[in-house]
Design a protein around this motif. Structure first.
Motif, mmCIF file in Angstrom:
data_model
loop_
_atom_site.group_PDB
_atom_site.id
_atom_site.type_symbol
_atom_site.label_atom_id
_atom_site.label_comp_id
_atom_site.label_asym_id
_atom_site.label_seq_id
_atom_site.Cartn_x
_atom_site.Cartn_y
_atom_site.Cartn_z
ATOM 1 N N LEU A 6 2.012 8.934 -3.383
ATOM 2 C CA LEU A 6 1.750 7.525 -3.683
ATOM 3 C C LEU A 6 2.918 6.949 -4.459
ATOM 4 O O LEU A 6 3.326 7.492 -5.485
ATOM 5 N N PRO A 8 3.488 3.522 -6.132
ATOM 6 C CA PRO A 8 3.086 2.169 -6.547
ATOM 7 C C PRO A 8 4.331 1.359 -6.910
ATOM 8 O O PRO A 8 5.193 1.845 -7.641
ATOM 9 N N SER A 15 10.009 -0.112 -11.040
ATOM 10 C CA SER A 15 9.376 0.617 -9.939
ATOM 11 C C SER A 15 10.393 1.046 -8.889
ATOM 12 O O SER A 15 10.253 2.102 -8.277
ATOM 13 N N HIS A 115 -3.671 -0.286 -13.170
ATOM 14 C CA HIS A 115 -3.845 1.162 -13.317
ATOM 15 C C HIS A 115 -5.147 1.631 -12.674
ATOM 16 O O HIS A 115 -5.192 2.699 -12.057
ATOM 17 N N ILE A 118 -4.567 1.736 -8.850
ATOM 18 C CA ILE A 118 -3.716 2.869 -8.471
ATOM 19 C C ILE A 118 -4.527 4.155 -8.468
ATOM 20 O O ILE A 118 -4.463 4.951 -7.524
ATOM 21 N N TYR A 121 -6.964 4.146 -5.527
ATOM 22 C CA TYR A 121 -6.267 4.422 -4.269
ATOM 23 C C TYR A 121 -5.945 5.912 -4.161
ATOM 24 O O TYR A 121 -6.148 6.527 -3.110
ATOM 25 N N ILE A 130 1.780 11.226 -7.491
ATOM 26 C CA ILE A 130 2.076 9.811 -7.726
ATOM 27 C C ILE A 130 3.458 9.760 -8.363
ATOM 28 O O ILE A 130 3.721 10.456 -9.341
ATOM 29 N N MET A 132 6.070 7.108 -10.041
ATOM 30 C CA MET A 132 6.124 5.756 -10.579
ATOM 31 C C MET A 132 7.359 5.550 -11.429
ATOM 32 O O MET A 132 7.800 6.463 -12.117
ATOM 33 N N VAL A 152 -1.950 5.537 -16.053
ATOM 34 C CA VAL A 152 -2.104 6.375 -14.861
ATOM 35 C C VAL A 152 -1.874 7.835 -15.226
ATOM 36 O O VAL A 152 -2.636 8.719 -14.811
ATOM 37 N N SER A 156 -5.047 10.172 -14.378
ATOM 38 C CA SER A 156 -4.947 10.651 -13.001
ATOM 39 C C SER A 156 -5.333 12.113 -12.857
ATOM 40 O O SER A 156 -4.979 12.949 -13.691
#
Length: 169
Positions: A6, A8, A15, A115, A118, A121, A130, A132, A152, A156
Motif C-alpha cells: 500500500l 498512500p 508522500s 489514518h 488507510i 484499506y 504500507i 509512507m 498508521v 497498523s
C-alpha cells in the motif's frame, strides 16, 4: 514476502519521497502496488496533508487561496468542494500509478479521516506492507497537525515503512 504493498499518497513532497522505495520493493517481490489517496472530508478544502492547496498557503483554518484566486474557506457549496477534492485525488492516484510503469497497480480514492481510511484499506485488501512518506514536521506543527504516518504506525497490523521527505537514497 510482500505481494500487496500500500502506497498512500496525497501528491505532496512527503508522500512522493516514498515512491522510489515502493517501486524497488514491488519490483523485488513482484508485488501489486495499491495507490491510495485519502481526501480529508473532516475539513473540506484540504487533502490528506493540505497538498490540494499550495503547500505554502495551507493553514489550520482551511482558509487559503485556491488556484482560481478565491478563498477556499469562503465557498458556500460543500458538495462542490468535496467533488473538487475527489477530482484532485483521482489525478494524484493516476499520476502516481503511471510513475510505476509496468508494475501492477490498483488505485483508490477514499474520503474521510486519513489514518482511519488507510488502516481500513489495508485491512480490507490484505496489505502486506504500507510504505509512507513523512513530512518531517516537528514541534508545534507536529502537535497541532498530528501525524497521519505516526497514527498508521501505531495502529497498523501490517508493517509500515516510512521515508522522510528530502532524504537521499
Amino acid at each position: 514476502m510482500y505481494t500487496d504493498i500500500l502506497y498512500p499518497t496525497d501528491g505532496s513532497t512527503g508522500s512522493n519521497a516514498a515512491a522510489e522505495h515502493v517501486r524497488l520493493l514491488a519490483s523485488m517481490f513482484d508485488a501489486t502496488v495499491h495507490v491510495l489517496c485519502v481526501v480529508d472530508t473532516r475539513h473540506v478544502g484540504i487533502g490528506m496533508s493540505g497538498a490540494f492547496l499550495d503547500e505554502g498557503t495551507a493553514g489550520m483554518s482551511g482558509s487559503a487561496t485556491d488556484t482560481e484566486g478565491g478563498t477556499v474557506g469562503e465557498r458556500d457549496d460543500a458538495d462542490e468542494r468535496q467533488a473538487e477534492l475527489r477530482e484532485h485525488g483521482e489525478s494524484v492516484v493516476k499520476e502516481a500509478s503511471a510513475a510505476f510503469g509496468d508494475i501492477e497497480t490498483t488505485t483508490a480514492v477514499m474520503a474521510g479521516n486519513p489514518h482511519t481510511s488507510i488502516l481500513e484499506y489495508a485491512d480490507d485488501h490484505d496489505i502486506d506492507l504500507i510504505v509512507m512518506g513523512t513530512h518531517g514536521r516537528t514541534g508545534v506543527d507536529r502537535y497541532l497537525l498530528g501525524s497521519v504516518t505516526e497514527k498508521v504506525i501505531r495502529m497498523s497490523d501490517a508493517p509500515v515503512m516510512t521515508v522522510r521527505a528530502g532524504v537521499e537514497d
